[in-house]
Design an enzyme around this catalytic site. Structure first.
Site, PDB file in Angstrom:
ATOM      1  N   THR A  57       0.829  -1.201   0.000  1.00 21.51           N
ATOM      2  CA  THR A  57       0.000   0.000   0.000  1.00 21.51           C
ATOM      3  C   THR A  57       0.864   1.252   0.000  1.00 21.51           C
ATOM      4  O   THR A  57       0.411   2.319  -0.397  1.00 21.51           O
ATOM      5  CB  THR A  57      -0.947  -0.008   1.213  1.00 21.51           C
ATOM      6  OG1 THR A  57      -1.629  -1.265   1.258  1.00 21.51           O
ATOM      7  CG2 THR A  57      -1.974   1.096   1.127  1.00 21.51           C
ATOM      8  N   TYR A 143       4.884 -12.293   5.793  1.00 22.61           N
ATOM      9  CA  TYR A 143       3.693 -11.821   5.083  1.00 22.61           C
ATOM     10  C   TYR A 143       3.292 -12.873   4.062  1.00 22.61           C
ATOM     11  O   TYR A 143       4.008 -13.116   3.094  1.00 22.61           O
ATOM     12  CB  TYR A 143       3.999 -10.488   4.419  1.00 22.61           C
ATOM     13  CG  TYR A 143       2.847  -9.827   3.697  1.00 22.61           C
ATOM     14  CD1 TYR A 143       1.528 -10.231   3.879  1.00 22.61           C
ATOM     15  CD2 TYR A 143       3.091  -8.762   2.830  1.00 22.61           C
ATOM     16  CE1 TYR A 143       0.478  -9.609   3.217  1.00 22.61           C
ATOM     17  CE2 TYR A 143       2.046  -8.127   2.167  1.00 22.61           C
ATOM     18  CZ  TYR A 143       0.753  -8.548   2.363  1.00 22.61           C
ATOM     19  OH  TYR A 143      -0.289  -7.927   1.693  1.00 22.61           O
ATOM     20  N   LYS A 171       1.593 -11.827   9.083  1.00 19.91           N
ATOM     21  CA  LYS A 171       0.476 -11.092   8.489  1.00 19.91           C
ATOM     22  C   LYS A 171      -0.189 -12.054   7.518  1.00 19.91           C
ATOM     23  O   LYS A 171       0.373 -12.397   6.476  1.00 19.91           O
ATOM     24  CB  LYS A 171       0.950  -9.833   7.760  1.00 19.91           C
ATOM     25  CG  LYS A 171      -0.192  -9.095   7.059  1.00 19.91           C
ATOM     26  CD  LYS A 171       0.296  -7.920   6.222  1.00 19.91           C
ATOM     27  CE  LYS A 171      -0.871  -7.269   5.467  1.00 19.91           C
ATOM     28  NZ  LYS A 171      -0.428  -6.163   4.586  1.00 19.91           N
ATOM     29  N   ILE A 211      -3.123  -5.623  10.173  1.00 18.10           N
ATOM     30  CA  ILE A 211      -2.372  -4.688   9.333  1.00 18.10           C
ATOM     31  C   ILE A 211      -3.316  -4.330   8.203  1.00 18.10           C
ATOM     32  O   ILE A 211      -3.704  -5.190   7.412  1.00 18.10           O
ATOM     33  CB  ILE A 211      -1.055  -5.307   8.842  1.00 18.10           C
ATOM     34  CG1 ILE A 211      -0.163  -5.631  10.053  1.00 18.10           C
ATOM     35  CG2 ILE A 211      -0.340  -4.354   7.881  1.00 18.10           C
ATOM     36  CD1 ILE A 211       1.117  -6.361   9.703  1.00 18.10           C
TER      37      ILE A 211
END
Length: 301
Positions: A57, A143, A171, A211
């Site tokens: 992002t 992640y 995550k 997150i």
């Protein structure tokens, strides 16, 4: 003895609500560090108790090493919550360099995405993270986002990763709630939802926080949701999840989360310039209106 207060959630070492923060840019495409500092401070004031920079992002595929390092320094200067830096690539050697430099810049932990596009074997995934583990003295957040990487981390690999000294958290953007139960229980790793729409379901299976993209606009209600769940008020947590659902749909529904996060900040009056680096293109009028209506429906404007 205990005071009888319900606490359903485990401690959250990096915070419960962590916006995956955008990287503001000037009209010429240069990173706007002053704007980044203003936004980081506002997100914490909104209710975020951790910040992730240099994630997807944050346009990490198009920002350069020195920019990533300077962004960590800039945000660390102005907030007193944990700052996690994205430091992942499909090139292990490049990942190691990013990890080394962002931790030297002050990152409290590093978020390392599973190698993407090349689709390594489970053995290759393990050795990738082992190399990172040997290069850092900060916590590593794995992640797992198979929709972007093209590969899913197996339970067996998670068990091996949990044996690495600095791998502390995950995550989880797999959408696999049932699978998260076994992975968390059998590894002892701290679990974070990586999907806004699944925040409450992930809390129910042991995640400690999220997150988030929508936290650019909804950090306050999301913190309230976590607090309500932690205190056993499941009905209130459900009400808050329902309240923020229109904003989640507006900001995530098209799959252009980085674009819509900048749109949300612009609609909130926190970001004047929504410039992005190609191949991403900043939000158009229709996207801005979609976000505006979603935030209004969630009572965030």
């Amino acid at each position: 003895m205990t005071d009888g207060t319900i606490h359903l959630l485990d401690p959250a070492p990096f915070g419960r609500v962590l916006p995956a923060m955008v990287t503001p840019m000037k009209a010429d495409g240069a990173v706007d560090y002053d704007a980044a500092q203003r936004i980081a401070k506002q997100l914490v004031a909104d209710g975020a108790d951790g910040i992730v920079v240099n994630g997807t992002t944050g346009e990490s595929p198009t920002t350069h090493m020195d920019e990533k390092v300077d962004l960590v320094r800039a945000v660390k200067e102005v907030v007193d919550v944990p700052v996690i830096s994205g430091a992942g690539s499909n090139d292990t050697a490049h990942t190691v360099r990013m990890v080394e430099q962002t931790q030297e810049a002050g990152a409290d932990a590093v978020l390392v995405v599973c190698p993407y596009y090349s689709r390594p074997s489970q053995e290759g995934i393990y050795y990738h993270y082992r190399a990172v583990n040997e290069a850092t003295d900060k916590p590593i957040v794995v992640y797992d986002v198979p929709g972007r990487t093209g590969v899913r981390i197996s339970l067996d690999t998670y068990c091996h990763l949990s044996e690495l000294s600095h791998v502390r958290a995950v995550k989880d953007a797999t959408g696999d709630i049932a699978g998260a139960v076994r992975k968390r229980m059998e590894t002892g790793l701290t679990w974070y939802s990586g999907d806004d729409a699944l925040f409450l379901p992930f809390l129910s299976v042991g995640a400690v926080g999220i997150i988030s993209v929508v936290a650019h606009a909804a950090a306050g209600p999301m913190a309230e949701l976590a607090a309500a769940f932690n205190g056993g008020d499941i009905k209130r947590a459900q009400e808050l999840a329902n309240r923020i659902a229109p904003a989640i749909e507006a900001m995530n529904g098209t799959g252009f989360q980085a674009v819509m996060a900048k749109a949300a900040l612009h609609v909130r009056g926190l970001l004047d310039c929504t410039r992005m680096r190609l191949p991403n293109v900043g939000p158009n009028a229709a996207q801005l209106e979609t976000v505006r209506e979603g935030l209004k429906a969630s009572r965030l404007l």
